[in-house]
Design a protein around this motif. Structure first.
Motif, PDB file in Angstrom:
ATOM      1  N   THR A 546       0.827  -1.200   0.000  1.00 49.42           N
ATOM      2  CA  THR A 546       0.000   0.000   0.000  1.00 49.42           C
ATOM      3  C   THR A 546       0.863   1.252   0.000  1.00 49.42           C
ATOM      4  OG1 THR A 546      -1.619  -1.193   1.282  1.00 49.42           O
ATOM      5  CG2 THR A 546      -1.866   1.171   1.199  1.00 49.42           C
ATOM      6  N   ALA A 547       0.420   2.254  -0.759  1.00 46.96           N
ATOM      7  CA  ALA A 547       1.135   3.522  -0.829  1.00 46.96           C
ATOM      8  C   ALA A 547       0.221   4.653  -0.366  1.00 46.96           C
ATOM      9  CB  ALA A 547       1.610   3.782  -2.255  1.00 46.96           C
ATOM     10  N   ASP A 548       0.849   5.767   0.049  1.00 45.01           N
ATOM     11  CA  ASP A 548       0.079   6.974   0.388  1.00 45.01           C
ATOM     12  C   ASP A 548      -0.162   7.831  -0.848  1.00 45.01           C
ATOM     13  OD1 ASP A 548       0.459   6.346   3.189  1.00 45.01           O
ATOM     14  OD2 ASP A 548       2.503   7.121   2.941  1.00 45.01           O
ATOM     15  N   LEU A 549       0.742   7.677  -1.829  1.00 46.13           N
ATOM     16  CA  LEU A 549       0.718   8.540  -2.997  1.00 46.13           C
ATOM     17  C   LEU A 549       0.990   7.693  -4.242  1.00 46.13           C
ATOM     18  CD1 LEU A 549       0.853  11.401  -4.329  1.00 46.13           C
ATOM     19  CD2 LEU A 549       3.285  11.428  -3.753  1.00 46.13           C
ATOM     20  N   ALA A 550       0.139   7.822  -5.243  1.00 45.03           N
ATOM     21  CA  ALA A 550       0.354   7.153  -6.522  1.00 45.03           C
ATOM     22  C   ALA A 550       0.377   8.216  -7.612  1.00 45.03           C
ATOM     23  CB  ALA A 550      -0.740   6.130  -6.798  1.00 45.03           C
ATOM     24  N   ILE A 551       1.411   8.163  -8.452  1.00 50.92           N
ATOM     25  CA  ILE A 551       1.527   9.092  -9.572  1.00 50.92           C
ATOM     26  C   ILE A 551       1.528   8.262 -10.849  1.00 50.92           C
ATOM     27  CG2 ILE A 551       2.950  10.841 -10.694  1.00 50.92           C
ATOM     28  CD1 ILE A 551       4.104  11.504  -7.918  1.00 50.92           C
ATOM     29  N   ILE A 552       0.518   8.447 -11.680  1.00 46.04           N
ATOM     30  CA  ILE A 552       0.397   7.696 -12.936  1.00 46.04           C
ATOM     31  C   ILE A 552       0.942   8.584 -14.038  1.00 46.04           C
ATOM     32  CG2 ILE A 552      -1.181   6.527 -14.507  1.00 46.04           C
ATOM     33  CD1 ILE A 552      -3.052   6.122 -12.100  1.00 46.04           C
ATOM     34  N   ALA A 553       2.182   8.276 -14.465  1.00 44.71           N
ATOM     35  CA  ALA A 553       2.867   9.125 -15.433  1.00 44.71           C
ATOM     36  C   ALA A 553       2.504   8.771 -16.864  1.00 44.71           C
ATOM     37  CB  ALA A 553       4.377   9.037 -15.233  1.00 44.71           C
ATOM     38  N   SER A 554       2.126   7.515 -17.119  1.00 45.46           N
ATOM     39  CA  SER A 554       1.710   7.111 -18.462  1.00 45.46           C
ATOM     40  C   SER A 554       0.870   5.856 -18.351  1.00 45.46           C
ATOM     41  CB  SER A 554       2.924   6.875 -19.370  1.00 45.46           C
ATOM     42  OG  SER A 554       3.747   5.834 -18.864  1.00 45.46           O
ATOM     43  N   GLY A 555       0.258   5.487 -19.472  1.00 40.96           N
ATOM     44  CA  GLY A 555      -0.639   4.341 -19.458  1.00 40.96           C
ATOM     45  C   GLY A 555      -2.085   4.744 -19.559  1.00 40.96           C
ATOM     46  N   LEU A 556      -2.319   6.016 -19.917  1.00 40.35           N
ATOM     47  CA  LEU A 556      -3.697   6.509 -19.940  1.00 40.35           C
ATOM     48  C   LEU A 556      -4.494   5.947 -21.098  1.00 40.35           C
ATOM     49  CD1 LEU A 556      -3.061  10.227 -19.000  1.00 40.35           C
ATOM     50  CD2 LEU A 556      -3.381   8.252 -17.529  1.00 40.35           C
ATOM     51  N   GLY A 557      -3.819   5.407 -22.108  1.00 41.92           N
ATOM     52  CA  GLY A 557      -4.541   4.793 -23.217  1.00 41.92           C
ATOM     53  C   GLY A 557      -4.949   3.373 -22.911  1.00 41.92           C
ATOM     54  N   GLY A 558      -4.628   2.916 -21.690  1.00 38.47           N
ATOM     55  CA  GLY A 558      -4.982   1.556 -21.301  1.00 38.47           C
ATOM     56  C   GLY A 558      -6.447   1.449 -20.925  1.00 38.47           C
ATOM     57  N   SER A 559      -6.816   0.330 -20.354  1.00 41.46           N
ATOM     58  CA  SER A 559      -8.214   0.041 -20.056  1.00 41.46           C
ATOM     59  C   SER A 559      -8.689   0.775 -18.815  1.00 41.46           C
ATOM     60  CB  SER A 559      -8.385  -1.466 -19.849  1.00 41.46           C
ATOM     61  OG  SER A 559      -7.675  -1.874 -18.694  1.00 41.46           O
ATOM     62  N   ARG A 560      -9.997   0.862 -18.668  1.00 49.49           N
ATOM     63  CA  ARG A 560     -10.582   1.400 -17.436  1.00 49.49           C
ATOM     64  C   ARG A 560     -10.175   0.547 -16.248  1.00 49.49           C
ATOM     65  NH1 ARG A 560     -16.527   1.023 -19.485  1.00 49.49           N
ATOM     66  NH2 ARG A 560     -15.508  -0.564 -20.755  1.00 49.49           N
ATOM     67  N   LEU A 582      -1.022  12.165 -14.624  1.00 54.45           N
ATOM     68  CA  LEU A 582      -0.365  13.194 -15.423  1.00 54.45           C
ATOM     69  C   LEU A 582      -0.714  12.999 -16.893  1.00 54.45           C
ATOM     70  CD1 LEU A 582       3.184  13.230 -13.757  1.00 54.45           C
ATOM     71  CD2 LEU A 582       1.057  14.334 -13.013  1.00 54.45           C
ATOM     72  N   ALA A 583      -1.272  14.018 -17.495  1.00 56.27           N
ATOM     73  CA  ALA A 583      -1.640  13.972 -18.909  1.00 56.27           C
ATOM     74  C   ALA A 583      -1.026  15.175 -19.617  1.00 56.27           C
ATOM     75  CB  ALA A 583      -3.154  13.978 -19.076  1.00 56.27           C
ATOM     76  N   THR A 584      -0.450  14.954 -20.782  1.00 59.16           N
ATOM     77  CA  THR A 584       0.171  16.050 -21.525  1.00 59.16           C
ATOM     78  C   THR A 584      -0.918  16.955 -22.092  1.00 59.16           C
ATOM     79  OG1 THR A 584       2.081  14.684 -22.080  1.00 59.16           O
ATOM     80  CG2 THR A 584       1.702  16.643 -23.425  1.00 59.16           C
ATOM     81  N   ARG A 585      -0.777  18.242 -21.783  1.00 63.69           N
ATOM     82  CA  ARG A 585      -1.780  19.231 -22.161  1.00 63.69           C
ATOM     83  C   ARG A 585      -1.920  19.326 -23.681  1.00 63.69           C
ATOM     84  NH1 ARG A 585      -0.201  24.448 -19.105  1.00 63.69           N
ATOM     85  NH2 ARG A 585      -0.097  25.311 -21.195  1.00 63.69           N
ATOM     86  N   GLY A 586      -3.169  19.432 -24.146  1.00 63.68           N
ATOM     87  CA  GLY A 586      -3.411  19.629 -25.559  1.00 63.68           C
ATOM     88  C   GLY A 586      -3.244  18.388 -26.414  1.00 63.68           C
ATOM     89  N   THR A 587      -3.209  17.216 -25.786  1.00 66.53           N
ATOM     90  CA  THR A 587      -3.076  15.963 -26.537  1.00 66.53           C
ATOM     91  C   THR A 587      -4.233  15.037 -26.201  1.00 66.53           C
ATOM     92  OG1 THR A 587      -1.829  14.709 -24.859  1.00 66.53           O
ATOM     93  CG2 THR A 587      -0.569  16.186 -26.297  1.00 66.53           C
ATOM     94  N   ARG A 588      -4.289  13.901 -26.874  1.00 68.08           N
ATOM     95  CA  ARG A 588      -5.368  12.946 -26.632  1.00 68.08           C
ATOM     96  C   ARG A 588      -5.283  12.344 -25.237  1.00 68.08           C
ATOM     97  NH1 ARG A 588      -6.425   8.465 -30.826  1.00 68.08           N
ATOM     98  NH2 ARG A 588      -8.248   8.261 -29.476  1.00 68.08           N
ATOM     99  N   GLU A 589      -4.145  12.512 -24.575  1.00 68.11           N
ATOM    100  CA  GLU A 589      -4.039  12.009 -23.202  1.00 68.11           C
ATOM    101  C   GLU A 589      -5.095  12.633 -22.297  1.00 68.11           C
ATOM    102  OE1 GLU A 589      -0.052  10.140 -21.588  1.00 68.11           O
ATOM    103  OE2 GLU A 589       0.015  12.325 -21.612  1.00 68.11           O
ATOM    104  N   GLU A 590      -5.504  13.858 -22.587  1.00 74.17           N
ATOM    105  CA  GLU A 590      -6.546  14.504 -21.781  1.00 74.17           C
ATOM    106  C   GLU A 590      -7.825  13.672 -21.814  1.00 74.17           C
ATOM    107  OE1 GLU A 590      -7.174  18.514 -22.928  1.00 74.17           O
ATOM    108  OE2 GLU A 590      -5.248  19.222 -22.146  1.00 74.17           O
ATOM    109  N   ASP A 591      -8.233  13.259 -23.014  1.00 73.01           N
ATOM    110  CA  ASP A 591      -9.451  12.451 -23.148  1.00 73.01           C
ATOM    111  C   ASP A 591      -9.271  11.079 -22.531  1.00 73.01           C
ATOM    112  OD1 ASP A 591     -10.702  14.498 -24.524  1.00 73.01           O
ATOM    113  OD2 ASP A 591     -10.002  13.765 -26.474  1.00 73.01           O
ATOM    114  N   PHE A 592      -8.090  10.482 -22.729  1.00 79.23           N
ATOM    115  CA  PHE A 592      -7.827   9.164 -22.150  1.00 79.23           C
ATOM    116  C   PHE A 592      -7.938   9.206 -20.628  1.00 79.23           C
ATOM    117  CE2 PHE A 592      -4.984   8.148 -26.005  1.00 79.23           C
ATOM    118  CZ  PHE A 592      -6.028   7.522 -26.658  1.00 79.23           C
ATOM    119  N   ALA A 593      -7.375  10.261 -20.028  1.00 75.69           N
ATOM    120  CA  ALA A 593      -7.395  10.374 -18.566  1.00 75.69           C
ATOM    121  C   ALA A 593      -8.821  10.489 -18.049  1.00 75.69           C
ATOM    122  CB  ALA A 593      -6.568  11.584 -18.122  1.00 75.69           C
ATOM    123  N   ARG A 594      -9.620  11.334 -18.704  1.00 76.92           N
ATOM    124  CA  ARG A 594     -11.011  11.486 -18.268  1.00 76.92           C
ATOM    125  C   ARG A 594     -11.770  10.169 -18.410  1.00 76.92           C
ATOM    126  NH1 ARG A 594     -10.629  16.445 -21.342  1.00 76.92           N
ATOM    127  NH2 ARG A 594     -10.422  18.240 -19.951  1.00 76.92           N
TER     128      ARG A 594
END
Length: 631
Positions: A546-560, A582-594
């Motif tokens: 278990t962690a107190d903090l998780a930072i997801i730097a990539s993998g946003l195009g993966g599954s729900r 973390l999602a790169t601004r102005g890219t499809r990563e924004e939609d993937f993250a949401r």
């Protein structure tokens, strides 16, 4: 309407007065579209004089059912007494045609009752819940009769809905049209409730590879090994099959637990015991493994446990020794590292599905087969393991959804979903609700931004995922939470190595030797390390601490499901956990993250968004100028 209105008479007023109730008041409120009414509105609605309306309203006041209030725009308005505490009360609205139920501020009892026949489709993270009654929810309802299910519905809804109950009864009946049973001579028979449904459904859908020949107008002789395919085909046709075969239960294996099950875990086990099969669905940290051991203690038969990786096989073996009365010589592991078949055997899906190993598992009669991370079962490699027949079958998953929508196969091959809604576990304190935040990060290097602009397809996605501006943003987040134990998730090996070098932290990936991987995770678990960078291997192949903090730097195009797994690494009884995506601004990563986190939002978590304005070229710890909004 005035006192002199010729359409009214004292006699008419008297008859209307006898019929005027709080229910009538509510009906007029609905027609007017307002929760408060004037006497004139009541008079118009009842077609009586205003004086007669006032008398009727006064009678309701005397009974304590409505209140009166003087306001500047009208001498008096009237409203139900219950409106004073309406914000604290549970309200249920049924939409029978859409088979939807909207509940405001449901109590725990109502939610528990609703979960027995409806699917929680959406929640606003506060007090509003939207349930949908699907066919599969009715098919899998844990009741012995429709009368029992009907009683549960009325308790949950606080009212009768004739149209909804009629549809539910029709689905209840559909789920009892076909049965698989064992013939006295030992072979399997598919039996239909009527010749019509056998001829019009089963014999239209099934091929020679599934059944030998008819035995009667309502019975077909089933080919050995085709039972799972028959169940899947008829389920997809809208007719789930009742499986009442006399399957062997294997040798007895008495065992007890060293831990006490939580109330909801015991409920899961009880529902599994009634059905003989099922899938435990709950958030990470809800104790699905311990609940599975409770199911093992109920069955008390030899058990095969299938897992995705050898690391999970070892962890299962260790947990069984810790939490049950089983001895070490009763627990075996079967994978690339060791091959032991014992009364309780933990094997990988890949090994169990290989032709050269399958006979070892086929020849043993298992009382229970457990499918861990059951969402893998529909895949072509993993589903080969589902040919294993046992009296009881149990799946475990935090999120059995699949991007290919083949989750239906999970429930036909293994069993119906059994679970507790996530927000109930958050409220009860069994699982901590993490704070989820999407952070839109600017490019760290102009060169990468230019590459993104000229790239296409998958390459374009990878460039955005590997935005080096995320390294500086991760440094900032770690510095903002200096006491936190943190996990940083990445999707690419090259990126993982870059993060590990920049953060001076170990990188755990599929290339990390098993003994080194176990050592690093154990050091993190014992607080000897406070930061690890993790590849996809951490999504489910290993049991991360278990962690107190998780930072997801990539993998946003993966599954729900991947988003659920990663966020879930912070879901444990201790509170205060944070998840940053973390999602790169102005890219499809924004939609993937949401898209990834929208699934978690529907389960009751609050998801916020921040646009990072601070330059990521430096390691500045200054706070960011940001726009924030709830999703």
């Amino acid at each position: 309407m005035t006192d002199s209105d010729p359409t009214s008479s004292d006699g008419d007023d008297g008859e209307a007065g006898d019929a005027f109730t709080l229910s009538t008041f509510h009906e007029i409120c609905q027609r007017e579209g307002r929760p408060v009414l004037t006497a004139a509105a009541i008079a118009s609605g009842l077609e009586v004089s205003q004086e007669g309306a006032s008398e009727r309203l006064s009678a309701l006041v005397d009974r304590g059912e409505v209140e009166r209030l003087s306001v500047s725009t009208d001498p008096v308005v009237w409203y139900p007494s219950e409106l004073e505490d309406l914000t604290d009360r549970e309200r249920v609205v049924i939409f029978p045609k859409r088979r939807e139920i909207v509940v405001d501020r449901p109590d725990q009892f109502t939610r528990a009752q609703l979960s027995q026949f409806a699917h929680l489709a959406d929640t606003n993270g506060e007090s509003g819940y939207r349930y949908v009654v699907r066919a599969e929810d009715v098919w899998q309802a844990p009741h012995d009769s429709f009368d029992d299910l009907q009683r549960t519905m009325r308790q949950a809804l606080g009212q009768r809905s004739e149209a909804l109950e009629e549809w539910v009864e029709s689905q209840w009946d559909r789920a009892r049209q076909f049965t698989l049973r064992t013939h006295p001579d030992g072979y399997t028979v598919l039996e239909a409730r009527s010749a019509e449904v056998m001829g019009n459904v089963a014999r239209q859908k099934l091929e020679e590879e599934h059944v030998h020949a008819p035995i009667s107008d309502t019975e077909d002789w089933v080919r050995e090994g085709s039972e799972a395919a028959i169940k899947r085909i008829l389920y997809e046709a809208g007719y789930p099959v009742q499986d009442e075969r006399d399957l062997e239960g294997g040798d007895e294996l008495p065992m007890d637990l060293h831990v006490r099950l939580r109330d909801y875990q015991q409920t899961w086990v009880d529902r599994f015991a009634e059905a003989g099969e099922g899938v435990f669905v709950g958030p990470p940290g809800s104790g699905k493994t311990v609940a599975a051991m409770g199911a093992m203690a109920h069955v008390e038969g030899e058990t095969l446990i299938l897992v995705p990786s050898r690391d999970l096989a070892r962890q299962w073996a260790d947990t069984l020794l810790e939490h049950t009365t089983l001895e070490a010589d009763q627990i075996g592991q079967y994978h690339g590292g060791v091959k032991e078949v014992r009364p309780v055997t933990v094997a990988t899906y890949q090994i169990a599905g290989m032709d050269r190993h399958r006979s070892l598992f086929d020849d043993r009669e298992w009382g229970l087969v457990v499918f861990d991370e059951v969402h893998h079962v529909p895949s072509d490699v993993y589903r080969r393991s589902t040919h294993l027949q046992s009296r009881h079958r149990l799946g475990l998953s935090a999120s059995p959804i699949r991007e290919d929508d083949r989750q239906v196969e999970i429930f036909t091959l293994v069993g119906p979903p059994i679970g507790t809604d996530w927000e109930a576990l958050f409220e009860a304190g069994f699982v901590a609700e993490p704070e989820l935040e999407i952070r839109y990060v600017p490019w760290g290097e102009d060169e990468q931004a230019n590459e993104y602009g000229s790239a296409e397809g998958r390459e374009r996605y990878q460039i955005a995922a590997m935005n080096r501006g995320k390294i500086a943003e991760t440094r900032y987040l770690l510095s903002a939470h200096p006491a936190a134990k943190a996990l940083v998730f990445v999707d690419y090996l090259e990126q993982g190595r870059e993060f590990a070098d920049a953060l001076d932290a170990p990188f755990v990936s599929g290339e990390t030797p098993h003994h080194r991987r176990r050592q690093l995770l154990e050091e993190f678990r014992r607080d000897e390390r406070d930061l690890l960078v993790i590849s996809r291997v951490g999504d489910e192949g290993i049991d991360l601490p278990t962690a107190d903090l998780a930072i997801i730097a990539s993998g946003l195009g993966g599954s729900r499901r991947q988003g659920t797994q990663r966020a879930g690494r912070t879901m444990r009884p201790a509170g205060g956990a944070l998840v940053y995506v973390l999602a790169t601004r102005g890219t499809r990563e924004e939609d993937f993250a949401r898209r990834q986190l929208q699934h978690l939002g529907r389960k009751g978590m609050t998801v916020t968004e921040e646009t990072v304005e601070r330059s990521t070229d430096s390691d500045s710890d200054s706070d960011s100028d940001s726009d924030s909004s709830d999703e």
